[in-house]
Design an enzyme around this catalytic site. Structure first.
Site, PDB file in Angstrom:
ATOM      1  N   SER A 146       0.714  -1.079   0.081  1.00 35.25           N
ATOM      2  CA  SER A 146      -0.121   0.019   0.013  1.00 35.25           C
ATOM      3  C   SER A 146       0.877   1.267   0.192  1.00 35.25           C
ATOM      4  O   SER A 146       2.030   1.158   0.373  1.00 35.25           O
ATOM      5  CB  SER A 146      -0.979   0.067   1.290  1.00 35.25           C
ATOM      6  OG  SER A 146      -1.852  -1.029   1.335  1.00 35.25           O
ATOM      7  N   SER A 191      -5.250   4.936  -1.755  1.00 36.29           N
ATOM      8  CA  SER A 191      -6.183   6.046  -1.206  1.00 36.29           C
ATOM      9  C   SER A 191      -6.197   6.144   0.444  1.00 36.29           C
ATOM     10  O   SER A 191      -7.260   5.816   0.844  1.00 36.29           O
ATOM     11  CB  SER A 191      -7.706   5.776  -1.895  1.00 36.29           C
ATOM     12  OG  SER A 191      -8.338   7.155  -1.572  1.00 36.29           O
ATOM     13  N   LYS A 192      -5.013   6.233   1.107  1.00 32.80           N
ATOM     14  CA  LYS A 192      -5.061   6.078   2.516  1.00 32.80           C
ATOM     15  C   LYS A 192      -4.092   7.233   3.115  1.00 32.80           C
ATOM     16  O   LYS A 192      -3.195   7.939   2.410  1.00 32.80           O
ATOM     17  CB  LYS A 192      -4.214   4.851   2.640  1.00 32.80           C
ATOM     18  CG  LYS A 192      -4.707   3.548   2.207  1.00 32.80           C
ATOM     19  CD  LYS A 192      -3.780   2.259   2.172  1.00 32.80           C
ATOM     20  CE  LYS A 192      -4.406   1.083   1.538  1.00 32.80           C
ATOM     21  NZ  LYS A 192      -5.443   0.598   2.706  1.00 32.80           N
ATOM     22  N   CYS A 247      -4.917  -0.398   8.628  1.00 27.91           N
ATOM     23  CA  CYS A 247      -4.297  -0.945   7.548  1.00 27.91           C
ATOM     24  C   CYS A 247      -2.782  -1.729   7.883  1.00 27.91           C
ATOM     25  O   CYS A 247      -2.021  -1.024   8.367  1.00 27.91           O
ATOM     26  CB  CYS A 247      -3.839   0.204   6.755  1.00 27.91           C
ATOM     27  SG  CYS A 247      -2.837  -0.527   4.974  1.00 27.91           S
ATOM     28  N   ASN A 304      -0.788  -3.224   5.948  1.00 28.12           N
ATOM     29  CA  ASN A 304       0.446  -2.933   5.219  1.00 28.12           C
ATOM     30  C   ASN A 304       1.049  -1.748   5.468  1.00 28.12           C
ATOM     31  O   ASN A 304       2.130  -1.644   5.652  1.00 28.12           O
ATOM     32  CB  ASN A 304      -0.020  -2.785   3.644  1.00 28.12           C
ATOM     33  CG  ASN A 304      -0.165  -4.367   3.029  1.00 28.12           C
ATOM     34  OD1 ASN A 304       0.825  -4.859   3.029  1.00 28.12           O
ATOM     35  ND2 ASN A 304      -1.424  -4.616   2.550  1.00 28.12           N
ATOM     36  N   HIS A 351      -8.643  -7.036  -4.166  1.00 24.36           N
ATOM     37  CA  HIS A 351      -7.088  -6.587  -3.825  1.00 24.36           C
ATOM     38  C   HIS A 351      -6.222  -7.071  -4.852  1.00 24.36           C
ATOM     39  O   HIS A 351      -6.255  -8.403  -5.382  1.00 24.36           O
ATOM     40  CB  HIS A 351      -6.880  -6.905  -2.624  1.00 24.36           C
ATOM     41  CG  HIS A 351      -5.889  -5.977  -2.005  1.00 24.36           C
ATOM     42  ND1 HIS A 351      -4.510  -6.300  -1.909  1.00 24.36           N
ATOM     43  CD2 HIS A 351      -5.810  -4.849  -1.209  1.00 24.36           C
ATOM     44  CE1 HIS A 351      -3.612  -5.304  -1.462  1.00 24.36           C
ATOM     45  NE2 HIS A 351      -4.668  -4.585  -1.098  1.00 24.36           N
ATOM     46  N   MET A 393      -4.250  -7.438   1.738  1.00 23.43           N
ATOM     47  CA  MET A 393      -4.282  -6.428   2.912  1.00 23.43           C
ATOM     48  C   MET A 393      -3.625  -7.273   3.830  1.00 23.43           C
ATOM     49  O   MET A 393      -3.922  -8.221   4.394  1.00 23.43           O
ATOM     50  CB  MET A 393      -5.734  -6.063   3.302  1.00 23.43           C
ATOM     51  CG  MET A 393      -6.697  -5.388   1.976  1.00 23.43           C
ATOM     52  SD  MET A 393      -7.345  -6.843   1.080  1.00 23.43           S
ATOM     53  CE  MET A 393      -8.751  -7.372   2.051  1.00 23.43           C
TER      54      MET A 393
END
Length: 393
Positions: free
Chosen positions: A19, A69-70, A104, A106, A314, A318
């Site tokens: 990510s 988008s994090k 998250c 990752n 994905h 994740m």
């Protein structure tokens, strides 16, 4: 007409695992965004470039996938025996929405490195050379993560020869320990299986009735057998993400599963809780070709897993879902354990669209309840860019 200039906010753009996200120190945010609420959400939406009806996030730091988008906000921890508080915001791409309901896994790999480089970890905890142990309080879900960050000459070492499927280039290995992944915010044993069962029957009106495993470990996840929904477990992104009917089916399963897990009261609430739960489908191992063209053989893996994030399959896995996979694999009778051949195990290697991943977890029963002390996996992380992000006001 004269318009107000953009504001500048210190920020770092980092890759963590498979990510990418924009990292902030809490103290660097505008005062109004230092507390939860609509002003913080509006700021992060604009940083990432959402909502974007074109689905591209061209006018922001996002890259139009759930993996990119994090946002991350870090601060010195007020929790005893912790170094840093880690808050994660999953930013919707085409909607004005930031989901704070989960972690998250990752980006967790990048938290320790960012915390050290940003002065959030006390200097006494950083060796001249070796491994720095960073104690992270995951504020979204109230859980502890331990990051083992390599250090060279008192600085974070990012380069190395550790290879991670789903990431093109090698880097330094960061080992992560997810402590008591089903614990609640007070550290007590949470409901790993919200229904009390390792398998359940889930009725999904208009779709079907399925055998599922619903688990809260790492992140709330609904596991279903691949063949029950017409798949083999070897699918790559294009097989599902271009199929609107399939995506609608997965979202319906997710919504009804969320109600069954007690995460929401009505399926209509699922639209405002996009990050959790995840839906994943599993199958016994068979050979396939990954998205990079790499041949994955039966001997390479214990089972196949494919998972959806923010409504799309994905491209890899994740990190939090990997914790759920490792935990479920360690518990006899779950669909994950069955797909891996059943029996007791303390680690599992699974095949995902980009290749393979190994995650370890040891399960035990305490007073009839399944407990996992920790789940362990290795990722890598790297600073991509640092400086200031500019935001129109």
């Amino acid at each position: 007409m004269i318009h107000a200039p953009q504001i500048k906010i210190p920020a770092t753009y980092m890759r963590g695992g498979t990510s990418k996200g924009v990292f902030f120190r809490l103290q660097d945010l505008p005062f109004s965004a230092q507390v939860p609420g609509p002003e913080r959400d509006a700021l992060l939406l604009r940083v990432i470039g959402s909502p974007d009806p074109y689905g591209k996030q061209i006018d922001g730091m996002g890259a139009a996938t759930s993996s990119t988008s994090k946002t991350v906000i870090l601060s010195r921890s007020g929790k005893p025996e912790h170094d840093v508080d880690y808050l994660f915001g999953q930013v919707a791409i085409d909607k004005p929405f930031v989901d704070w309901s989960g972690n998250c896994g990752n980006l967790s790999a990048a938290v320790g490195a960012f915390a050290i480089s940003s002065g959030l970890v006390h200097a006494s905890r950083i060796p001249d050379n070796g491994i720095a142990t960073v104690r992270i309080w995951q504020a979204n879900i109230g859980k502890t993560i331990i990051a083992h960050v390599p250090i060279s000459h008192r600085e974070v070492q990012e380069t190395g020869d550790f290879e991670l499927d789903g990431v093109t280039f090698p880097a330094a290995e960061v080992q992560l320990e997810f402590i008591d992944p089903a614990a609640d915010e007070e550290g007590a044993g949470g409901a790993m299986f919200p229904t009390g069962n390792v398998v359940d029957t889930l009725e999904v009106p208009g779709v079907g009735t399925f055998t599922v495993t619903m688990i809260n470990a790492g992140i709330p996840t609904i596991f279903i057998n691949a063949d029950a929904i017409g798949y083999t477990g070897t699918e790559l992104q294009e097989a599902i993400n271009g199929d609107e009917k399939a995506l609608a089916m997965f979202e319906t399963i997710r919504a009804y599963g969320a109600v069954r897990m007690g995460l929401i009261k009505h399926i209509d609430e699922a639209a405002n809780r996009q990050h959790t739960p995840k839906v994943a489908f599993v199958a016994a191992p068979v050979a396939y070709v990954s998205s990079s063209g790499k041949q994955v053989t039966v001997a390479d893996i214990d089972l196949l897993v494919r998972a959806l994030s923010m409504g799309k399959l994905h491209h890899a896995m994740m990190g939090t879902a990997a914790v759920a996979i490792g935990t479920a694999a360690a518990i006899p009778g779950t669909l994950v354990n069955q797909a891996a051949g059943g029996g007791a195990r303390n680690a599992v290697r699974f095949g995902h669209p980009s290749g393979t991943l190994r995650v370890g977890a040891e399960a035990s029963q305490v007073d009839g309840e399944w407990r996992v002390a920790k789940a362990i996996m290795s990722r890598s992380a790297r600073v991509l860019m640092e400086g200031t992000v500019r935001v129109p006001v």
